[in-house]
Motif scaffolding. Sequence first.
Motif, PDB file in Angstrom:
ATOM      1  N   ARG A  84      -4.834   7.034  -0.705  1.00 24.23           N
ATOM      2  CA  ARG A  84      -4.030   5.801  -0.706  1.00 24.23           C
ATOM      3  C   ARG A  84      -3.608   5.382  -2.105  1.00 24.23           C
ATOM      4  O   ARG A  84      -2.502   4.864  -2.301  1.00 24.23           O
ATOM      5  CB  ARG A  84      -4.825   4.651  -0.076  1.00 24.23           C
ATOM      6  CG  ARG A  84      -5.002   4.747   1.424  1.00 24.23           C
ATOM      7  CD  ARG A  84      -5.948   3.660   1.916  1.00 24.23           C
ATOM      8  NE  ARG A  84      -5.441   2.330   1.663  1.00 24.23           N
ATOM      9  CZ  ARG A  84      -6.110   1.376   1.011  1.00 24.23           C
ATOM     10  NH1 ARG A  84      -7.321   1.614   0.539  1.00 24.23           N
ATOM     11  NH2 ARG A  84      -5.586   0.192   0.852  1.00 24.23           N
ATOM     12  N   TYR A 137       0.077  11.386   0.776  1.00 21.38           N
ATOM     13  CA  TYR A 137       0.376  10.737   2.058  1.00 21.38           C
ATOM     14  C   TYR A 137       0.151  11.687   3.224  1.00 21.38           C
ATOM     15  O   TYR A 137      -0.496  11.339   4.221  1.00 21.38           O
ATOM     16  CB  TYR A 137       1.822  10.233   2.063  1.00 21.38           C
ATOM     17  CG  TYR A 137       2.308   9.840   3.437  1.00 21.38           C
ATOM     18  CD1 TYR A 137       1.872   8.666   4.038  1.00 21.38           C
ATOM     19  CD2 TYR A 137       3.178  10.669   4.152  1.00 21.38           C
ATOM     20  CE1 TYR A 137       2.290   8.314   5.309  1.00 21.38           C
ATOM     21  CE2 TYR A 137       3.616  10.323   5.418  1.00 21.38           C
ATOM     22  CZ  TYR A 137       3.165   9.147   5.997  1.00 21.38           C
ATOM     23  OH  TYR A 137       3.583   8.816   7.259  1.00 21.38           O
ATOM     24  N   TYR A 212       0.053   1.327   2.414  1.00 19.30           N
ATOM     25  CA  TYR A 212      -1.142   1.212   1.567  1.00 19.30           C
ATOM     26  C   TYR A 212      -2.101   0.156   2.108  1.00 19.30           C
ATOM     27  O   TYR A 212      -3.316   0.373   2.163  1.00 19.30           O
ATOM     28  CB  TYR A 212      -0.719   0.877   0.141  1.00 19.30           C
ATOM     29  CG  TYR A 212      -1.870   0.541  -0.769  1.00 19.30           C
ATOM     30  CD1 TYR A 212      -2.675   1.547  -1.293  1.00 19.30           C
ATOM     31  CD2 TYR A 212      -2.174  -0.786  -1.079  1.00 19.30           C
ATOM     32  CE1 TYR A 212      -3.746   1.238  -2.128  1.00 19.30           C
ATOM     33  CE2 TYR A 212      -3.237  -1.102  -1.899  1.00 19.30           C
ATOM     34  CZ  TYR A 212      -4.016  -0.081  -2.422  1.00 19.30           C
ATOM     35  OH  TYR A 212      -5.086  -0.396  -3.226  1.00 19.30           O
TER      36      TYR A 212
END
Length: 462
Positions: A84, A137, A212
């Motif tokens: 993250r 990601y 996030y």
Amino acid sequence: MEKTETAPFGFKDKIGYMFGDFGNDFTFIFASTFLMVFYTKTLGIEASMVGTLFLVARGVDAFTDIGMGRIVDSAPEHPKGRFRIWILRMCGPVAITSFLMYQSSMADASMGIKIAYMFVTYLLWGSVFYTSINIPYGSMASVISEKSKDRQSLSVYRSLGSTFAAVAINVLAPLFIYRLDENGNQVVVGKMFTIVSGIFSFLAVICYLLCYFLVTERVAVGKKTVQKKTSVVKTLTHVFANRALLAVILISILTLCATIMSQSISTFLFADYFKNTKALSINNFLGLPAAILLAAVSGKLVERFGRKEVTSIGCILAAALFFIIYFLKLENVWAYIILNFIACIGGMYLFNMTIWAIITDVIDDQEVQTMQRDDGTIYGVYSFARKLGQALAGGLGGFALSAIGYDSLAAAQTDSVRVGIYGLSTLFPAAIYTLVAVVFLFLYPLSKRRVEENTRELQNRR
């Protein structure tokens, strides 16, 4: 890493992960669909030079994608999450460099300056900053949940995020960047590229931040596992010995060639062949109901028949329909839109619903075989394969347009060029989806039964 034992996997994670790909594709799909148009029609750069740019960039990506995967795999635990944190760090640079690519003021510069600017801004966006956010990601899916069913949900929601972004970009952008001249031809408004890209870059940052804050990393990588990953050569040797990964790489290159080249050429198809860019917006909007439909049924189909089985059959149906469209030589834009929509359901849209879960299947298979988990490295290799497919599609698109005699400075194309554009839009994806189906059926080993066996094996080990 933040402790979230009391927060089980749920809808919040799915929505957050969806926004992550929404953010990615505000810059990625916009570039895939309209960047060549901007370079050729606003900056006046030859299509073959644009194709060269894409090929050069993919050579750079061979190092940056895999290198970023190794960085992610070797990184220590972080209070904000090992994956993250990169979304938070890199969302700004990705958005800024994307905006810089579409500066219409560069149209008055010399050709040498324009080409240099094109290379620098594109490489910074795609090979450096986009890579540094996309690899973490994509790898993050494996640490949000260990359960296969949850990962399939993440794959579906990620695809929905991509679809929503595609609809927003492909439906709205043509309404602003094209206008009709006095002869009824579609011409590009260069300054609108700059304005639209700025809006999309801002929205990308918002989506990244939502990802996030909404997503939770639950599966921590132990220190012993991280310390084992010291040999790049050994890790890559194991990775490239994985038959499932090699098959997925080939499938990804082929599928992206079909998808992105079709997206790039579709802009020219509707503007120069059908001479109806408003219909292009309607055609692109249909991706939304297709994605919603498949989101509702793909999970059940996969659970019953398996990801390999469902996706391969979809590719066969897509190939058959694209061949039919090609031989019909349609002049009616609405007939084309309907048949193209059905073909894309079996091909591009269904593939997008399953591919991200397929990658987690490959990661599990790698762990079963090697006793080591290399989420970032495997995703980095896969990401490079995706970009290679993008480059081949963009490069082939540029070279193919040049080969059929496309004149970027002409207000209207000749009949032979228009017919050539139609062929590129139909026959090319028909051939590609045929090859994809063959690879799935005969080379990709992770059948429904094999995936279930791997899941049981990993559960027993843990």
